[in-house]
Design an enzyme around this catalytic site. Structure first.
Site, PDB file in Angstrom:
ATOM      1  N   CYS A  74     -10.500  41.852  11.377  1.00  0.00           N
ATOM      2  CA  CYS A  74     -10.147  42.954  12.280  1.00  0.00           C
ATOM      3  C   CYS A  74     -10.170  42.666  13.789  1.00  0.00           C
ATOM      4  CB  CYS A  74     -11.097  44.126  12.064  1.00  0.00           C
ATOM      5  SG  CYS A  74     -11.407  44.558  10.362  1.00  0.00           S
ATOM      6  N   HIS A 132     -13.202  49.176  18.164  1.00  0.00           N
ATOM      7  CA  HIS A 132     -13.588  47.799  17.836  1.00  0.00           C
ATOM      8  C   HIS A 132     -13.356  46.798  18.975  1.00  0.00           C
ATOM      9  CE1 HIS A 132     -14.125  44.870  14.190  1.00  0.00           C
ATOM     10  NE2 HIS A 132     -15.256  45.182  14.784  1.00  0.00           N
TER      11      HIS A 132
HETATM   12 CA    CA Z   1      -9.230  44.737   8.992  1.00  0.00          CA
END
Ligand code: CA
Length: 472
Positions: A74, A132
């Site tokens: 990610c 994130h």
């Molecule tokens: Ca991911």
């Protein structure tokens, strides 16, 4: 007496200029799924999960069969796509830890994001869902170019409102708490009552409703179908026929995303702005097949791997004004080409702060340019010393016990190592990769896989305990 139509002339000219300019400012909606398998969309041949709305994007525009991300998990993948360049150029080489007190754990401030770039051109922007890019205030979406934010700052989240028991970030004393914080609207913690995926779709539609008359950028980062696998009955009952419970829940979560994509596309149509809106759909990395029951067939391996299953993702884009409907594009492209395409298609053109690796795909799609957008694509996994490169039909993969050259044209599943038969090609790629690597920066923070070292170094910060097995 002066003729009134004469007086009107400058205004009309001005209005025409405004219209012409706004025509050159397409809206952009960047839709990400999280950990979605290559095969798990209708446009890539999925049979047991229906994605009619996601498929509309491919039908209205182009499906990329060789669409890549710049990292197989990610955080770094997203850092690449939001900045338009290889994330290793600025040291975002690992998945960041959730560290709200750490002003270095996130997307370096040296980097310009897509919305920060577009702001100079009069765009309004929204970030929805998974952030994130750092939990410290310096990394907050509103400090990184966005005008509005609705979502959560960490790398994942639980889906049911009753699980959001952490009222404020100060209470988030364990790694697990990252997944349990109340949602944020800009800087305010709110009481949300809907299933997370539905709430993210609702907020996106509301933003379009409020901003349809000016150019906008939306970063719609669904965390579905990332773990934990949680879906509501509404979506689960569509897949009662899938026996495997994990796969059934995964399918239901994708169905929720698909409904959301449908609402977004319908809202664009209702507002009459579909024609000049670029809509992109992709996954941030390949599916972790054993964890969420995703499928990357026919690609080898999945999330975390430099084999195709980790970095080649479902990828489609529509822009009816410029891209013909129903196209299939087979040459390699990569997530940060979206930034490249934006730069090439807004007027007046504005220089970017940093050098961009992304390429404007539009002339390739219209046939104006016939070559390849990229002669080569590179991947580096810093901690594991992973090496990956695509050049034409060849793919170089060095990771773990694998040290191989593959011919993707004849072996899409990377089953036959042709390194020994083609030592020159292997060496040529490895030499180019090393040259690319020499342009990169050392990592600027300790990552998720180094949390024990981090805890020892920063005892005053957060205690990152092993959690629900729903992380990297
Ligand atoms: Ca991911």
């Amino acid at each position: 007496m002066i003729n009134s139509s004469f007086l009107m002339l400058p205004f009309i000219l001005f209005a025409c200029t405004l219209t012409a300019q706004s025509d050159k400012k397409p809206n952009v909606i960047y839709i990400l799924a999280d950990d979605l398998g290559y095969k798990d969309v209708g446009f890539n041949g999925c049979e047991d999960i229906a994605t009619p709305n996601i498929d509309r994007i491919a039908d209205n525009g182009v499906k990329f069969t060789n669409g890549y991300v710049s990292y197989p998990v990610c955080g770094p993948s997203r850092a690449g796509l939001i900045t338009g360049r290889y994330q290793d150029r600025f040291g975002f080489s690992k998945n960041p830890l959730f560290a709200p007190n750490d002003p270095n754990m996130g997307l370096p401030l040296s980097e310009q994001t897509i919305p920060a770039y577009l702001k100079q051109s009069g765009y309004r922007s929204l970030a929805v869902g998974k952030w994130h890019f750092g939990a410290h205030p310096v990394f907050h979406p509103l400090n990184r170019g966005f005008d509005e934010f609705f979502g959560f700052l960490g790398g994942g989240h639980r889906y049911f409102p009753e699980d959001w028991t952490v009222k404020n970030i100060e209470e988030a004393k364990k790694k697990t708490s990252e997944y349990r914080t109340r949602l944020l609207h800009n800087h305010t913690r709110i009481d949300e009552t809907e299933y997370l995926t539905d709430a993210l779709s609702r907020e996106t539609v509301s933003f379009i409703d409020r901003n349809a008359d000016k150019p906008f950028f939306i970063y719609l980062a669904y965390n579905a179908p990332h773990l934990p696998l949680q879906a509501t009955k509404k979506y689960l009952k569509r897949y009662a026929h899938i026996k495997n419970k994990k796969r059934r829940t995964y399918a239901a979560m994708i169905s929720a995303v698909d409904d959301g994509v449908g609402l977004v596309l319908d809202k664009l149509a209702e507002k009459g702005i579909s024609e000049n809106t670029i809509v992109v759909f992709m996954s941030d990395n390949g599916g972790p097949e054993h964890k969420n029951a995703s499928e990357n067939d026919p690609l080898r391996e999945g999330k975390g791997s430099l084999n195709e299953g980790g970095v080649r993702v479902p990828f489609a884009m529509q822009w009816p004004r410029e891209i013909k409907a129903g196209m299939v594009y087979e040459k390699p492209v990569i997530s940060f080409d979206i930034f490249g395409s934006i730069i090439g298609n807004i007027s007046p053109e504005i220089p970017t702060k940093n050098q961009i690796d992304g390429v404007d795909l539009i002339p390739f799609l219209t046939g104006e340019i016939s070559g390849k957008p990229h002669g080569r694509l590179f991947w580096r996994k810093y901690i594991q010393e992973g090496t990956g490169m695509r050049s034409g039909k060849h793919k170089l993969v060095i990771q773990g016990s694998q040290n191989a050259l593959y011919d993707l044209e004849n072996d899409i599943s990377e089953t036959r190592n042709i390194k020994n038969k083609n030592p020159e090609k292997y060496n040529e790629l490895l030499t180019e990769w090393k040259k690319w690597q020499s342009e990169l920066k050392e990592p600027v923070f300790l990552g998720l896989m180094e949390k024990e070292i981090y805890n020892k170094k920063h005892p005053d910060r957060f205690e990152f305990k092993e959690s629900e097995n729903d992380k990297e």
